[in-house]
Design a protein around this motif. Structure first.
Motif, PDB file in Angstrom:
ATOM      1  N   VAL A 304       0.832  -1.204   0.000  1.00 14.90           N
ATOM      2  CA  VAL A 304       0.000   0.000   0.000  1.00 14.90           C
ATOM      3  C   VAL A 304       0.868   1.256   0.000  1.00 14.90           C
ATOM      4  O   VAL A 304       0.571   2.235  -0.693  1.00 14.90           O
ATOM      5  CB  VAL A 304      -0.950  -0.005   1.223  1.00 14.90           C
ATOM      6  CG1 VAL A 304      -1.784   1.271   1.276  1.00 14.90           C
ATOM      7  CG2 VAL A 304      -1.868  -1.226   1.175  1.00 14.90           C
ATOM      8  N   TYR A 305       1.952   1.241   0.761  1.00 13.62           N
ATOM      9  CA  TYR A 305       2.866   2.381   0.879  1.00 13.62           C
ATOM     10  C   TYR A 305       3.413   2.807  -0.481  1.00 13.62           C
ATOM     11  O   TYR A 305       3.494   4.006  -0.786  1.00 13.62           O
ATOM     12  CB  TYR A 305       3.999   1.970   1.816  1.00 13.62           C
ATOM     13  CG  TYR A 305       5.064   3.013   2.086  1.00 13.62           C
ATOM     14  CD1 TYR A 305       4.948   3.900   3.151  1.00 13.62           C
ATOM     15  CD2 TYR A 305       6.210   3.080   1.297  1.00 13.62           C
ATOM     16  CE1 TYR A 305       5.937   4.837   3.426  1.00 13.62           C
ATOM     17  CE2 TYR A 305       7.202   4.020   1.560  1.00 13.62           C
ATOM     18  CZ  TYR A 305       7.064   4.896   2.625  1.00 13.62           C
ATOM     19  OH  TYR A 305       8.050   5.819   2.886  1.00 13.62           O
ATOM     20  N   PHE A 306       3.778   1.822  -1.312  1.00 14.60           N
ATOM     21  CA  PHE A 306       4.349   2.124  -2.623  1.00 14.60           C
ATOM     22  C   PHE A 306       3.301   2.195  -3.731  1.00 14.60           C
ATOM     23  O   PHE A 306       3.646   2.429  -4.889  1.00 14.60           O
ATOM     24  CB  PHE A 306       5.406   1.087  -2.997  1.00 14.60           C
ATOM     25  CG  PHE A 306       6.668   1.192  -2.188  1.00 14.60           C
ATOM     26  CD1 PHE A 306       7.530   2.264  -2.359  1.00 14.60           C
ATOM     27  CD2 PHE A 306       6.996   0.222  -1.267  1.00 14.60           C
ATOM     28  CE1 PHE A 306       8.698   2.376  -1.618  1.00 14.60           C
ATOM     29  CE2 PHE A 306       8.158   0.320  -0.515  1.00 14.60           C
ATOM     30  CZ  PHE A 306       9.019   1.399  -0.685  1.00 14.60           C
ATOM     31  N   GLY A 307       2.036   1.964  -3.390  1.00 16.94           N
ATOM     32  CA  GLY A 307       0.983   2.097  -4.390  1.00 16.94           C
ATOM     33  C   GLY A 307       0.786   0.893  -5.278  1.00 16.94           C
ATOM     34  O   GLY A 307       0.111   0.985  -6.312  1.00 16.94           O
ATOM     35  N   TRP A 308       1.338  -0.231  -4.890  1.00 14.25           N
ATOM     36  CA  TRP A 308       1.098  -1.439  -5.690  1.00 14.25           C
ATOM     37  C   TRP A 308      -0.366  -1.858  -5.620  1.00 14.25           C
ATOM     38  O   TRP A 308      -0.928  -2.341  -6.599  1.00 14.25           O
ATOM     39  CB  TRP A 308       1.948  -2.594  -5.180  1.00 14.25           C
ATOM     40  CG  TRP A 308       3.415  -2.507  -5.382  1.00 14.25           C
ATOM     41  CD1 TRP A 308       4.361  -2.285  -4.428  1.00 14.25           C
ATOM     42  CD2 TRP A 308       4.137  -2.674  -6.617  1.00 14.25           C
ATOM     43  NE1 TRP A 308       5.625  -2.300  -4.986  1.00 14.25           N
ATOM     44  CE2 TRP A 308       5.511  -2.532  -6.323  1.00 14.25           C
ATOM     45  CE3 TRP A 308       3.754  -2.915  -7.926  1.00 14.25           C
ATOM     46  CZ2 TRP A 308       6.499  -2.639  -7.292  1.00 14.25           C
ATOM     47  CZ3 TRP A 308       4.734  -3.025  -8.910  1.00 14.25           C
ATOM     48  CH2 TRP A 308       6.093  -2.880  -8.595  1.00 14.25           C
ATOM     49  N   HIS A 309      -0.945  -1.723  -4.426  1.00 12.85           N
ATOM     50  CA  HIS A 309      -2.273  -2.291  -4.201  1.00 12.85           C
ATOM     51  C   HIS A 309      -3.177  -1.357  -3.422  1.00 12.85           C
ATOM     52  O   HIS A 309      -2.718  -0.470  -2.694  1.00 12.85           O
ATOM     53  CB  HIS A 309      -2.149  -3.614  -3.424  1.00 12.85           C
ATOM     54  CG  HIS A 309      -1.499  -4.709  -4.208  1.00 12.85           C
ATOM     55  ND1 HIS A 309      -2.126  -5.337  -5.260  1.00 12.85           N
ATOM     56  CD2 HIS A 309      -0.270  -5.281  -4.097  1.00 12.85           C
ATOM     57  CE1 HIS A 309      -1.312  -6.253  -5.768  1.00 12.85           C
ATOM     58  NE2 HIS A 309      -0.184  -6.235  -5.088  1.00 12.85           N
ATOM     59  N   TYR A 310      -4.472  -1.609  -3.572  1.00 13.34           N
ATOM     60  CA  TYR A 310      -5.492  -0.979  -2.758  1.00 13.34           C
ATOM     61  C   TYR A 310      -5.644  -1.785  -1.467  1.00 13.34           C
ATOM     62  O   TYR A 310      -5.220  -2.950  -1.387  1.00 13.34           O
ATOM     63  CB  TYR A 310      -6.818  -0.933  -3.523  1.00 13.34           C
ATOM     64  CG  TYR A 310      -6.711  -0.207  -4.843  1.00 13.34           C
ATOM     65  CD1 TYR A 310      -6.762   1.185  -4.906  1.00 13.34           C
ATOM     66  CD2 TYR A 310      -6.543  -0.913  -6.039  1.00 13.34           C
ATOM     67  CE1 TYR A 310      -6.651   1.862  -6.116  1.00 13.34           C
ATOM     68  CE2 TYR A 310      -6.431  -0.248  -7.256  1.00 13.34           C
ATOM     69  CZ  TYR A 310      -6.474   1.136  -7.287  1.00 13.34           C
ATOM     70  OH  TYR A 310      -6.354   1.793  -8.484  1.00 13.34           O
ATOM     71  N   VAL A 311      -6.275  -1.179  -0.470  1.00 14.55           N
ATOM     72  CA  VAL A 311      -6.443  -1.866   0.815  1.00 14.55           C
ATOM     73  C   VAL A 311      -7.223  -3.161   0.639  1.00 14.55           C
ATOM     74  O   VAL A 311      -6.890  -4.201   1.218  1.00 14.55           O
ATOM     75  CB  VAL A 311      -7.147  -0.940   1.830  1.00 14.55           C
ATOM     76  CG1 VAL A 311      -7.486  -1.715   3.110  1.00 14.55           C
ATOM     77  CG2 VAL A 311      -6.264   0.255   2.161  1.00 14.55           C
ATOM     78  N   VAL A 312      -8.268  -3.134  -0.190  1.00  9.99           N
ATOM     79  CA  VAL A 312      -9.078  -4.332  -0.383  1.00  9.99           C
ATOM     80  C   VAL A 312      -8.265  -5.443  -1.045  1.00  9.99           C
ATOM     81  O   VAL A 312      -8.536  -6.635  -0.842  1.00  9.99           O
ATOM     82  CB  VAL A 312     -10.340  -4.003  -1.211  1.00  9.99           C
ATOM     83  CG1 VAL A 312      -9.992  -3.690  -2.662  1.00  9.99           C
ATOM     84  CG2 VAL A 312     -11.349  -5.130  -1.131  1.00  9.99           C
ATOM     85  N   ASP A 313      -7.241  -5.090  -1.816  1.00  9.97           N
ATOM     86  CA  ASP A 313      -6.386  -6.100  -2.434  1.00  9.97           C
ATOM     87  C   ASP A 313      -5.631  -6.905  -1.383  1.00  9.97           C
ATOM     88  O   ASP A 313      -5.369  -8.099  -1.559  1.00  9.97           O
ATOM     89  CB  ASP A 313      -5.356  -5.447  -3.366  1.00  9.97           C
ATOM     90  CG  ASP A 313      -5.985  -4.655  -4.490  1.00  9.97           C
ATOM     91  OD1 ASP A 313      -7.163  -4.919  -4.801  1.00  9.97           O
ATOM     92  OD2 ASP A 313      -5.304  -3.784  -5.039  1.00  9.97           O
ATOM     93  N   VAL A 314      -5.253  -6.219  -0.294  1.00  8.56           N
ATOM     94  CA  VAL A 314      -4.519  -6.880   0.785  1.00  8.56           C
ATOM     95  C   VAL A 314      -5.432  -7.893   1.483  1.00  8.56           C
ATOM     96  O   VAL A 314      -5.046  -9.042   1.721  1.00  8.56           O
ATOM     97  CB  VAL A 314      -3.986  -5.843   1.787  1.00  8.56           C
ATOM     98  CG1 VAL A 314      -3.350  -6.528   2.994  1.00  8.56           C
ATOM     99  CG2 VAL A 314      -2.977  -4.916   1.103  1.00  8.56           C
ATOM    100  N   ALA A 315      -6.652  -7.463   1.807  1.00  4.72           N
ATOM    101  CA  ALA A 315      -7.604  -8.371   2.446  1.00  4.72           C
ATOM    102  C   ALA A 315      -7.929  -9.551   1.531  1.00  4.72           C
ATOM    103  O   ALA A 315      -7.997 -10.711   1.977  1.00  4.72           O
ATOM    104  CB  ALA A 315      -8.879  -7.617   2.815  1.00  4.72           C
ATOM    105  N   ALA A 316      -8.112  -9.263   0.248  1.00  9.84           N
ATOM    106  CA  ALA A 316      -8.406 -10.333  -0.709  1.00  9.84           C
ATOM    107  C   ALA A 316      -7.235 -11.293  -0.828  1.00  9.84           C
ATOM    108  O   ALA A 316      -7.427 -12.509  -0.974  1.00  9.84           O
ATOM    109  CB  ALA A 316      -8.736  -9.730  -2.075  1.00  9.84           C
ATOM    110  N   GLY A 317      -6.013 -10.770  -0.757  1.00  7.57           N
ATOM    111  CA  GLY A 317      -4.842 -11.629  -0.821  1.00  7.57           C
ATOM    112  C   GLY A 317      -4.790 -12.599   0.345  1.00  7.57           C
ATOM    113  O   GLY A 317      -4.487 -13.786   0.171  1.00  7.57           O
ATOM    114  N   ALA A 318      -5.089 -12.116   1.556  1.00  7.08           N
ATOM    115  CA  ALA A 318      -5.098 -12.992   2.724  1.00  7.08           C
ATOM    116  C   ALA A 318      -6.168 -14.078   2.586  1.00  7.08           C
ATOM    117  O   ALA A 318      -5.929 -15.256   2.895  1.00  7.08           O
ATOM    118  CB  ALA A 318      -5.327 -12.174   3.991  1.00  7.08           C
ATOM    119  N   ALA A 319      -7.350 -13.681   2.114  1.00 10.70           N
ATOM    120  CA  ALA A 319      -8.425 -14.660   1.921  1.00 10.70           C
ATOM    121  C   ALA A 319      -8.033 -15.690   0.871  1.00 10.70           C
ATOM    122  O   ALA A 319      -8.289 -16.894   1.027  1.00 10.70           O
ATOM    123  CB  ALA A 319      -9.710 -13.947   1.509  1.00 10.70           C
TER     124      ALA A 319
END
Length: 352
Positions: A304-319
């Motif tokens: 998120v810090y570098f702009g690779w992903h949106y916050v929802v992308d992180v949650a989706a990745g964990a799921a």
């Protein structure tokens, strides 16, 4: 939570029977998509060389490292080193085990190369992106603020940028090394098969998520939020990926590059989450588990810090990582040893 690694009645050579069949089917699907779309298949290269070269080399190196302590304990005479090494290789690495880990490596390789090609086909097959929707979700979650801006204000843009950059790019080494280590150093080969299968399924699920919500990520659609960041290895990587995107979109047949930009879901997060949760379920030493959970946290922040992903992308990745583990559990267990219910695994993921 009571959960155990896959205990299997399969012989070593049969551990990857189902995972290999699944990844081979994914490879065939990838080839069919390439033919139907008139797109070339590529073997993507990393900075350590082609994956079909670096993975076997890593595996061979770890097998050698595995044998060295035993060789040293035996205090082999200088003139007998080679015969002793051959004898030790045969003792510690019988043919059946070598075949099994070779099939495991091939399973991972097929899944990864197919995933990279399907990712490269994405802009030709799904040419409309959903970044506006994902941008809106970020603003809604943070009350109108841009997550990258928030993290840069909280963490700063000096030393923290370089630390998070090192964490992010270390993933390029973490994945192949962890695969080779799982196949070589697992106390039970079934545990290594479980992990390698889960990573392979991550690639397949990741490709599906890209096609479900094709997107580029904040750094490519709103770069103004990241202009205060210093030049780091991540900066160079982002610029390289964009150049590759331009080359592939201009003429996919005129370049050996692959298109590698996609935001939803975060495969960095899904793969590291898979490793951390599996280490927890396998009850690996506490220091390893702690290091992996810390690595996951830093990886999620970096995306998120570098702009690779949106916050929802992180949650989706964990799921996605949790689902990959569940599917790998089914694929690597024998019929005589049915898998546990999915709820405990997902409940554990939610508590950690």
């Amino acid at each position: 939570m009571k959960s155990s690694p896959p205990t299997t009645g399969h012989t070593p050579s049969g551990l990857f029977r189902i995972p290999f069949a699944v990844t081979a089917a994914f490879a065939v699907l990838t080839a069919l998509v390439a033919v139907a779309s008139g797109l070339p298949l590529r073997d993507p290269e990393g900075f350590l060389g082609p994956s079909y070269v670096r993975l076997p080399l890593l595996l061979a190196a770890l097998i050698l490292v595995d044998m060295i302590p035993s060789m040293l304990r035996r205090r082999t005479a200088p003139g007998r080193v080679m015969p002793a090494a051959v004898a030790e290789l045969r003792r510690r690495w019988p043919k059946e085990r070598l075949v099994a880990i070779s099939v495991g490596l091939l399973t991972f390789y097929l899944a990864y190369v197919s995933y990279r090609n399907m990712k490269s086909f994405l802009p030709f097959i799904r040419d409309r992106v959903t970044d506006p929707l994902l941008q809106a979700s970020d603003r809604w979650l943070l009350g109108g603020l841009q997550p990258g801006d928030v993290l840069q204000q909280v963490l700063g843009t000096g030393a923290s940028a370089h630390v998070l950059s090192a964490v992010y790019v270390s993933y390029l080494i973490f994945v192949p090394v962890s695969v080779a280590a799982a196949l070589v150093w697992s106390r039970k080969l079934s545990q290594g098969a479980w992990y390698v299968t889960a990573l392979s399924f991550n690639w397949i699920l990741g490709a599906l998520s890209y096609y479900a919500l094709p997107s580029l990520g904040p750094i490519y659609v709103e770069p103004q939020h990241f202009t205060d960041l210093p030049d780091t290895a991540v900066t160079a990587l982002q610029e390289s990926l964009y150049r590759n995107r331009v080359s592939v979109l201009s003429d996919p047949h005129a370049t050996q590059s692959v298109h590698g930009i996609a935001a939803f879901a975060s495969l960095h997060v899904s793969v590291v989450f898979t490793a951390a949760l599996m280490a927890h379920l396998l009850r690996l030493p506490r220091v390893i588990r702690g290091a992996l959970w810390a690595y996951l946290l830093l990886t999620a922040l970096a995306t998120v810090y570098f702009g690779w992903h949106y916050v929802v992308d992180v949650a989706a990745g964990a799921a996605l990582g949790a689902v990959a583990i569940r599917l790998a559990t089914r694929a690597t267990r024998s019929v005589e040893s049915p898998p546990p219910p999915v709820a405990p695994v997902l409940a554990t993921a939610g508590r950690l």
